[in-house]
Write an enzyme that holds these catalytic residues in place. Structure first.
Site, PDB file in Angstrom:
ATOM      1  CE  LYS A 137      -4.392   1.161   0.159  1.00 15.42           C
ATOM      2  NZ  LYS A 137      -5.591   0.466  -0.309  1.00 15.42           N
ATOM      3  CG  ASP A 177      -7.294   3.472  -1.029  1.00 14.23           C
ATOM      4  OD1 ASP A 177      -7.873   2.387  -0.953  1.00 14.23           O
ATOM      5  OD2 ASP A 177      -7.282   4.293  -0.085  1.00 14.23           O
TER       6      ASP A 177
HETATM    7  P1  NDP Z   1     -12.791   7.918  -3.194  1.00 10.67           P
HETATM    8  O1  NDP Z   1     -11.712   8.907  -2.994  1.00 10.67           O
HETATM    9  O2  NDP Z   1     -13.328   7.689  -4.541  1.00 10.67           O
HETATM   10  O3  NDP Z   1     -14.009   8.259  -2.237  1.00 10.67           O
HETATM   11  C1  NDP Z   1     -13.849   8.347  -0.846  1.00 10.67           C
HETATM   12  C2  NDP Z   1     -15.151   8.817  -0.227  1.00 10.67           C
HETATM   13  O4  NDP Z   1     -15.049   8.699   1.188  1.00 10.67           O
HETATM   14  C3  NDP Z   1     -15.454  10.273  -0.526  1.00 10.67           C
HETATM   15  O5  NDP Z   1     -16.848  10.459  -0.532  1.00 10.67           O
HETATM   16  C4  NDP Z   1     -14.807  10.969   0.676  1.00 10.67           C
HETATM   17  O6  NDP Z   1     -15.365  12.237   0.976  1.00 10.67           O
HETATM   18  C5  NDP Z   1     -15.107  10.004   1.795  1.00 10.67           C
HETATM   19  N1  NDP Z   1     -14.058  10.131   2.816  1.00 10.67           N
HETATM   20  C6  NDP Z   1     -12.728   9.910   2.661  1.00 10.67           C
HETATM   21  N2  NDP Z   1     -12.068  10.140   3.797  1.00 10.67           N
HETATM   22  C7  NDP Z   1     -13.004  10.544   4.680  1.00 10.67           C
HETATM   23  C8  NDP Z   1     -12.948  10.917   6.042  1.00 10.67           C
HETATM   24  N3  NDP Z   1     -11.785  10.939   6.724  1.00 10.67           N
HETATM   25  N4  NDP Z   1     -14.121  11.246   6.634  1.00 10.67           N
HETATM   26  C9  NDP Z   1     -15.297  11.204   5.952  1.00 10.67           C
HETATM   27  N5  NDP Z   1     -15.404  10.864   4.657  1.00 10.67           N
HETATM   28  C10 NDP Z   1     -14.276  10.527   4.051  1.00 10.67           C
HETATM   29  O7  NDP Z   1     -12.230   6.543  -2.561  1.00 10.67           O
HETATM   30  P2  NDP Z   1     -12.732   5.068  -2.795  1.00 10.67           P
HETATM   31  O8  NDP Z   1     -14.202   5.045  -3.011  1.00 10.67           O
HETATM   32  O9  NDP Z   1     -11.835   4.433  -3.767  1.00 10.67           O
HETATM   33  O10 NDP Z   1     -12.387   4.410  -1.373  1.00 10.67           O
HETATM   34  C11 NDP Z   1     -13.323   4.358  -0.296  1.00 10.67           C
HETATM   35  C12 NDP Z   1     -12.914   3.275   0.683  1.00 10.67           C
HETATM   36  O11 NDP Z   1     -12.877   2.007  -0.004  1.00 10.67           O
HETATM   37  C13 NDP Z   1     -11.519   3.423   1.299  1.00 10.67           C
HETATM   38  O12 NDP Z   1     -11.541   2.890   2.617  1.00 10.67           O
HETATM   39  C14 NDP Z   1     -10.656   2.543   0.419  1.00 10.67           C
HETATM   40  O13 NDP Z   1      -9.479   2.109   1.076  1.00 10.67           O
HETATM   41  C15 NDP Z   1     -11.608   1.398   0.177  1.00 10.67           C
HETATM   42  N6  NDP Z   1     -11.307   0.566  -0.970  1.00 10.67           N
HETATM   43  C16 NDP Z   1     -11.229   1.089  -2.237  1.00 10.67           C
HETATM   44  C17 NDP Z   1     -10.964   0.278  -3.318  1.00 10.67           C
HETATM   45  C18 NDP Z   1     -10.972   0.784  -4.719  1.00 10.67           C
HETATM   46  O14 NDP Z   1     -10.883  -0.060  -5.643  1.00 10.67           O
HETATM   47  N7  NDP Z   1     -11.095   2.058  -4.956  1.00 10.67           N
HETATM   48  C19 NDP Z   1     -10.669  -1.159  -3.130  1.00 10.67           C
HETATM   49  C20 NDP Z   1     -10.868  -1.643  -1.785  1.00 10.67           C
HETATM   50  C21 NDP Z   1     -11.142  -0.786  -0.755  1.00 10.67           C
HETATM   51  P3  NDP Z   1     -14.498  13.568   0.676  1.00 10.67           P
HETATM   52  O15 NDP Z   1     -14.551  13.721  -0.811  1.00 10.67           O
HETATM   53  O16 NDP Z   1     -15.208  14.642   1.403  1.00 10.67           O
HETATM   54  O17 NDP Z   1     -13.114  13.308   1.201  1.00 10.67           O
END
Ligand code: NDP
Length: 464
Positions: A137, A177
């Protein structure tokens, strides 16, 4: 010897508690990493009792120690010509079953401990996918929010100017991510290609015309819903008509909502770091298309949803409140898909009190240890992240396979493989939980099944 200061050696005797204490001592100020290790080790007790060979070879002590940690300076120029400096990381955690594989996260909260927790989780997740991938990671404390495309490009180019020498299609294959989507992968790949003078599958999540795979953007969300479907089937139930809470509004959340609609469920919430929206009428395909444009094109905030769709309400984030209102809305299923520790004990209590039947984790480690224990005690269907969200990295593995063959598979072919992988992961977790005496406990099932494959490979390969 005079003049040489010797540090007291950390005692690492036989049992799990001692290894955990050593992890905490050696890695201070990394609470998320401690949490991830505690959760896995708690599950491993029945497996370690059956396999004394792992203790003899000190597999626990070895598996918590990253094979390599890279930390580097990332200087870049903003649009005003001012110098900015961020910190870059790559944790190469374990390569026993394949090249390091795992995403890059760009978010101001990124630090060494958070990336170590994510890399540690990734090792077991990748093992569950049935594909040959080790765990890694990386990322940076850079915040892409509010930056121009040119600033994001300059940052990505500077980040890759250091990272490129450490990665490769057979060495370490990063992906996206939080904060790293198609735009960032494009800039990173362009700079890698320029420096290495090689067009290889060194990153996944690539554009379709330059080595990407169909279904990769959809894979984590789709996979999580496939996994939830399997969990419900084990209790002769289905997603049809179920009210679903989804948090986040990024990649994982968007495609979770899309696949829930395919299964006839009714998603009613989304969120971002500013707050959550609740739409009692449900988020249908038209509204989802609107959210995708808001988030992926305009990079806007979710509160706008409530301005546009009048029956929806917006609940702003309030850090002084001890719970998140999104988890206090009555629903059948919950899909936390934003970030780590977004469900605390109070949130878990609210979900259980409101009669939630299923929690499937799209985000990594979204539930605190207390919340996890409460879900298990309540005997609801609980799909832990390393199993439920493994569809993303599994499809990255399928992208690597297509890159190696210089071929592309159709949308249906990839989607079908993803679906079969999620069915296989569920079966593996379910059966492993039974074999080790904790039927229905998919946390134990996922941790033990993921661990056994990696631990056996480590034994086979000797002390490396
Ligand atoms: P994105 O950046 O596309 O979206 C993240 C979302 O979560 C946004 O809506 C963001 O809001 C919100 N968010 C992020 N950090 C915070 C925080 N500290 N508090 C509140 N809201 C938060 O990321 P992904 O959708 O790719 O990832 C989301 C989750 O899924 C993560 O935990 C990631 O590790 C996990 N994941 C992702 C994979 C992938 O293929 N993309 C694979 C496996 C797991 P804002 O815009 O306001 O920050």
């Amino acid at each position: 010897m005079p003049g040489i200061m010797t540090l007291p050696e950390i005692k690492v005797p036989g049992d799990i508690e001692d290894v955990l204490n050593a992890v905490k001592m050696k890695n201070p100020a990394e609470p998320e990493f401690h949490q991830a290790v505690v959760e896995v080790f708690d599950s491993l007790r029945p497996a370690l009792a059956k396999h004394p060979e792992f203790r003899a070879a000190r597999i626990l002590e070895r598996i918590v120690e990253p094979e390599r940690v890279l930390m580097f300076r990332v200087p870049w120029l903003d649009d005003q010509g001012k110098v900015q400096v961020n910190r870059g990381f790559r944790i190469e955690m374990n390569s026993a079953i394949g090249p390091y594989k795992g995403g890059l996260r760009f978010h101001p909260s990124v630090n060494l401990g958070i990336l170590k927790f994510l890399a540690f989780e990734q090792v077991f997740k990748n093992s569950l996918t049935t594909l040959p991938m080790g765990g890694g990671k990386g990322g940076s404390d850079f915040d892409p929010k509010g930056k121009s495309d040119n600033e994001v490009m300059r940052f990505c180019q500077s980040f890759m100017t250091e990272l490129w020498r450490h990665i490769g299609a057979d060495t370490d294959v990063p992906a996206g991510d939080i904060g790293v989507g198609g735009r960032e992968i494009g800039f990173l790949f362009g700079q890698y290609k320029r420096l290495a003078n090689k067009f290889t599958g060194v990153l996944t999540g690539k554009g379709l015309s330059w080595g990407g795979s169909l279904i990769r953007p959809e894979a984590t969300g789709y996979g999580c819903v496939y996994f939830a479907d399997e969990m419900l089937k084990s209790r002769k139930d289905s997603l049809e008509g179920k009210l679903c809470l989804v948090s986040g509004s990024g990649n994982v959340s968007q495609y979770t909502v899309e696949k829930l609609l395919d299964f006839g469920a009714k998603p009613i919430t989304l969120s971002d770091s500013d707050g959550a929206i609740y739409d009692p009428d449900g988020i249908d395909r038209e509204k989802l298309a609107w959210v995708m444009e808001l988030k992926n094109v305009y990079r806007g905030r979710i509160r706008k949803y409530a301005d546009c769709f009048k029956r929806a309400i917006f609940m702003p984030t309030d850090v002084l409140v001890d719970h998140n209102p999104i988890w206090n809305i009555k629903a059948d299923c919950a899909f936390p898909s934003a970030t780590q520790n977004e469900i605390n004990a109070k949130d878990a209590a609210n979900l259980i009190m409101n009669g939630v039947k299923l929690v499937a984790e799209g985000a990594n480690m979204p539930s605190t240890l207390d919340a996890t224990r409460m879900f298990l005690d309540a005997k609801i269907l609980y799909g832990p992240a390393k199993a439920a969200n493994a569809g993303g990295v599994a499809t990255s593995g399928l992208e690597m396979a297509q890159d190696s063959m210089r071929m592309t598979w159709s949308r249906d072919e990839v989607d079908n493989r993803l679906h079969q992988i999620m069915i296989a992961i569920h079966r593996n977790c379910y059966e492993t939980a039974e074999t080790y005496g904790t039927p229905g406990n998919l946390v134990n099932g996922a941790n033990i099944a993921g661990f056994l494959k990696v631990a056996n490979a480590m034994l086979d390969q000797g002390l490396v």
